[in-house]
Every structure is written in C-alpha cells, then in structure tokens.
Design a protein around this motif. Structure first.
Motif, PDB file in Angstrom:
ATOM      1  N   UNK A  26       0.857  -1.170   0.076  1.00 48.32           N
ATOM      2  CA  UNK A  26      -0.136   0.118   0.174  1.00 48.32           C
ATOM      3  C   UNK A  26       0.784   1.134   0.163  1.00 48.32           C
ATOM      4  N   UNK A  27       0.343   2.271  -0.423  1.00 50.67           N
ATOM      5  CA  UNK A  27       1.209   3.488  -0.448  1.00 50.67           C
ATOM      6  C   UNK A  27       2.094   3.777   1.082  1.00 50.67           C
ATOM      7  N   UNK A  28       3.213   3.854   0.737  1.00 50.78           N
ATOM      8  CA  UNK A  28       4.150   3.931   1.939  1.00 50.78           C
ATOM      9  C   UNK A  28       4.407   2.966   3.021  1.00 50.78           C
ATOM     10  N   UNK A  29       3.991   1.559   2.512  1.00 49.17           N
ATOM     11  CA  UNK A  29       4.007   0.619   3.308  1.00 49.17           C
ATOM     12  C   UNK A  29       4.544  -0.753   2.576  1.00 49.17           C
ATOM     13  N   UNK A  30       5.799  -1.349   3.292  1.00 50.01           N
ATOM     14  CA  UNK A  30       6.285  -2.382   2.550  1.00 50.01           C
ATOM     15  C   UNK A  30       6.396  -3.438   3.396  1.00 50.01           C
ATOM     16  N   UNK A  31       6.204  -4.697   2.572  1.00 48.56           N
ATOM     17  CA  UNK A  31       6.101  -5.997   3.367  1.00 48.56           C
ATOM     18  C   UNK A  31       7.581  -6.233   3.959  1.00 48.56           C
ATOM     19  N   UNK A  32       7.605  -6.756   5.359  1.00 47.64           N
ATOM     20  CA  UNK A  32       8.732  -7.030   5.826  1.00 47.64           C
ATOM     21  C   UNK A  32       9.005  -8.473   6.296  1.00 47.64           C
ATOM     22  N   UNK A  33       7.952  -9.154   6.202  1.00 46.23           N
ATOM     23  CA  UNK A  33       7.919 -10.547   6.653  1.00 46.23           C
ATOM     24  C   UNK A  33       6.552 -11.114   6.891  1.00 46.23           C
ATOM     25  N   UNK A  34       6.723 -12.618   7.082  1.00 40.28           N
ATOM     26  CA  UNK A  34       5.381 -13.330   7.456  1.00 40.28           C
ATOM     27  C   UNK A  34       6.087 -14.133   8.434  1.00 40.28           C
ATOM     28  N   UNK A  35       5.258 -13.988   9.795  1.00 35.20           N
ATOM     29  CA  UNK A  35       5.714 -14.911  10.862  1.00 35.20           C
ATOM     30  C   UNK A  35       4.547 -15.752  11.052  1.00 35.20           C
ATOM     31  N   UNK A  36       4.773 -17.033  11.554  1.00 31.98           N
ATOM     32  CA  UNK A  36       3.772 -18.008  12.295  1.00 31.98           C
ATOM     33  C   UNK A  36       3.624 -17.647  13.780  1.00 31.98           C
ATOM     34  N   UNK A  37       2.202 -17.906  13.985  1.00 28.95           N
ATOM     35  CA  UNK A  37       1.741 -17.851  15.357  1.00 28.95           C
ATOM     36  C   UNK A  37       0.748 -18.651  15.552  1.00 28.95           C
ATOM     37  N   UNK A  38       0.382 -19.294  16.967  1.00 28.25           N
ATOM     38  CA  UNK A  38      -0.602 -20.016  16.879  1.00 28.25           C
ATOM     39  C   UNK A  38      -1.851 -19.845  16.537  1.00 28.25           C
ATOM     40  N   UNK A  39      -2.477 -20.509  15.607  1.00 30.02           N
ATOM     41  CA  UNK A  39      -3.709 -20.303  14.938  1.00 30.02           C
ATOM     42  C   UNK A  39      -3.793 -18.979  14.114  1.00 30.02           C
ATOM     43  N   UNK A  40      -2.669 -18.291  14.006  1.00 32.22           N
ATOM     44  CA  UNK A  40      -2.825 -17.045  12.851  1.00 32.22           C
ATOM     45  C   UNK A  40      -1.581 -17.042  12.172  1.00 32.22           C
ATOM     46  N   UNK A  41      -1.485 -15.886  11.529  1.00 32.60           N
ATOM     47  CA  UNK A  41      -0.429 -15.443  10.566  1.00 32.60           C
ATOM     48  C   UNK A  41      -0.035 -14.236  11.124  1.00 32.60           C
ATOM     49  N   UNK A  42       1.291 -13.685  11.331  1.00 32.58           N
ATOM     50  CA  UNK A  42       1.526 -12.210  11.436  1.00 32.58           C
ATOM     51  C   UNK A  42       2.159 -11.713  10.455  1.00 32.58           C
ATOM     52  N   UNK A  43       1.934 -10.506   9.952  1.00 31.70           N
ATOM     53  CA  UNK A  43       2.320 -10.075   8.898  1.00 31.70           C
ATOM     54  C   UNK A  43       3.249  -8.611   9.274  1.00 31.70           C
ATOM     55  N   UNK A  44       4.295  -8.639   8.715  1.00 30.03           N
ATOM     56  CA  UNK A  44       5.310  -7.587   9.310  1.00 30.03           C
ATOM     57  C   UNK A  44       5.142  -6.443   7.952  1.00 30.03           C
ATOM     58  N   UNK A  45       4.556  -5.300   8.478  1.00 28.04           N
ATOM     59  CA  UNK A  45       4.675  -4.452   7.427  1.00 28.04           C
ATOM     60  C   UNK A  45       5.565  -3.012   8.020  1.00 28.04           C
ATOM     61  N   UNK A  46       6.180  -2.517   7.193  1.00 30.87           N
ATOM     62  CA  UNK A  46       6.915  -1.188   7.651  1.00 30.87           C
ATOM     63  C   UNK A  46       6.358  -0.138   7.049  1.00 30.87           C
ATOM     64  N   UNK A  47       5.772   0.930   7.791  1.00 18.57           N
ATOM     65  CA  UNK A  47       5.192   2.127   7.269  1.00 18.57           C
ATOM     66  C   UNK A  47       6.247   3.299   7.382  1.00 18.57           C
ATOM     67  N   UNK A  48       6.499   3.957   6.191  1.00 18.40           N
ATOM     68  CA  UNK A  48       7.466   5.123   6.327  1.00 18.40           C
ATOM     69  C   UNK A  48       8.834   4.884   5.552  1.00 18.40           C
ATOM     70  N   UNK A  49       9.849   5.585   5.568  1.00 19.73           N
ATOM     71  CA  UNK A  49      10.963   5.552   4.971  1.00 19.73           C
ATOM     72  C   UNK A  49      11.879   4.436   5.629  1.00 19.73           C
TER      73      UNK A  49
END
Length: 203
Positions: A26-49
């Motif tokens: 999305x504008x100004x947001x970049x993917x940093x990672x996809x992490x496992x969690x119990x029963x869920x996924x955690x998606x790391x997003x960096x907002x900004x420079x």
C-alpha cells in the motif's frame, strides 16, 4: 504451530505474499515478513521511510479468511485510519502487534495486476518445462489480458483474450479445450506474436 492445517495455511500465505517484497503493498507501506503464530499469521509491514517510520505486525487468524483475501484486507487496513481496542494491541520483538478481525473489514477490490497474477499463476503451475501451456501474456487495458498459449493440438501459438473482471475458475480450467475449438479461431493480422486469436472476453 503443531496443527497441519495451520502449517499449510502459513505456507500458502508466505508464498502468496512473496510478490510484495518487490513493491509497496500500500502507499508508503512495505512487506517485511510473514511470521507464524498459534492459529494465526503475523504480517510485518514497515510504514514510512526505510531509516525512519515503524514496523507493525498485523495478526490475522487462520480460520477467519482464505489466504487469497489477505492482501486485500491488508490494503484496506493500511489505507485508512483504524481504531483498535487495547485488547487488540500489544508489542513483540520491538514491533507493535495489532490483532485484526477480518469479519469486520470489507476488503478492497483486487487491482487488475493482482487478478492477472492469480490467473497467470494458475496457468503456469505446475510447470512443464518441455511442453508449457502458457508462454507469454500482455495486459491490454480495459481489464483485458491476452494469454499466449501453445496450441494443444498443433505447433502454433494462440493468443487468447480474457476479461479480468469476468474471470471464473471454470474458464481457467477449460482454457486448454476452449483454445482447441477451431470455430473460435480467428486470424491475428495485428499481432506478430501469435498465429491465431481466440476471443474469450464474453465467455
């Protein structure tokens, strides 16, 4: 993460989001990672420079949404101001963790590039290196995509036009037999990259 379905879901989401490493999700947001969690996924997003800004972890339960909808949910979440209860916000690994509730989010529409990517993946996987079906494509505007495929019954190349907005799983599955139907074949005088054209935009 011990449940096999959780592992399968996690792997599917990781594969799906790989494409977003090359550009903003999305504008100004970049993917940093996809992490496992119990029963869920955690998606790391960096907002900004890169040097400034902050990285957030967005947690999405595995049973809340199919993997294909996750990019759309993220784009919707990142595009507007969201209010979260204190129960949904915590921190881990120096990042703010936000638990999302997809049932309360109306996903943004899939952009044409995303629609095209889904179709192209479906047609090119599994890959048969010796006899590939899909050998090229061209985005043509007005939600049209030309697929360059090998003629299943001959040695030529067929350009098959489809309309992204109307695409159905049934059309993708039927494409090899549809391009084989001779009554659909048209000359391709304006496209030197194929021998014949098939118009499937109204299929």
């Amino acid at each position: 993460m011990t449940h096999p379905e959780d592992r399968e879901q996690q792997a599917a989401i990781s594969r799906l989001l790989l494409d977003y490493l090359n550009g903003p999700i999305a504008e100004g947001c970049r993917l940093r990672g996809v992490l496992p969690a119990p029963g869920a996924v955690r998606i790391a997003i960096h907002a900004g420079d890169d040097d400034e800004g902050a990285t957030f972890l967005y947690e999405i339960p595995h049973d809340a949404v199919a993997p294909a909808y996750i990019p759309r949910i993220l784009r919707t979440t990142l595009a507007g101001t969201q209010l979260y209860s204190s129960d949904d916000v915590s921190s881990t690994m120096g990042m703010t963790l936000i638990r999302l509730h997809p049932e309360d989010i109306t996903p943004a529409p899939e952009p044409e590039q995303g629609q095209a990517l889904s179709i192209l993946r479906a047609l090119s996987d599994p890959v048969d290196d010796e006899n590939p079906f899909l050998i090229g494509f061209l985005m043509r505007g007005d939600s049209r995509l030309r697929l360059y495929v090998q003629d299943p019954g001959g040695t030529g190349i067929i350009g098959a036009d489809i309309h992204l907005a109307d695409i159905l799983t049934a059309l993708i599955a039927s494409l090899p037999s549809l391009v084989r139907e001779e009554e659909r074949h048209q000359p391709a005088p304006d496209d030197p990259h194929c021998d014949l054209l098939v118009d499937l935009t109204g299929w």
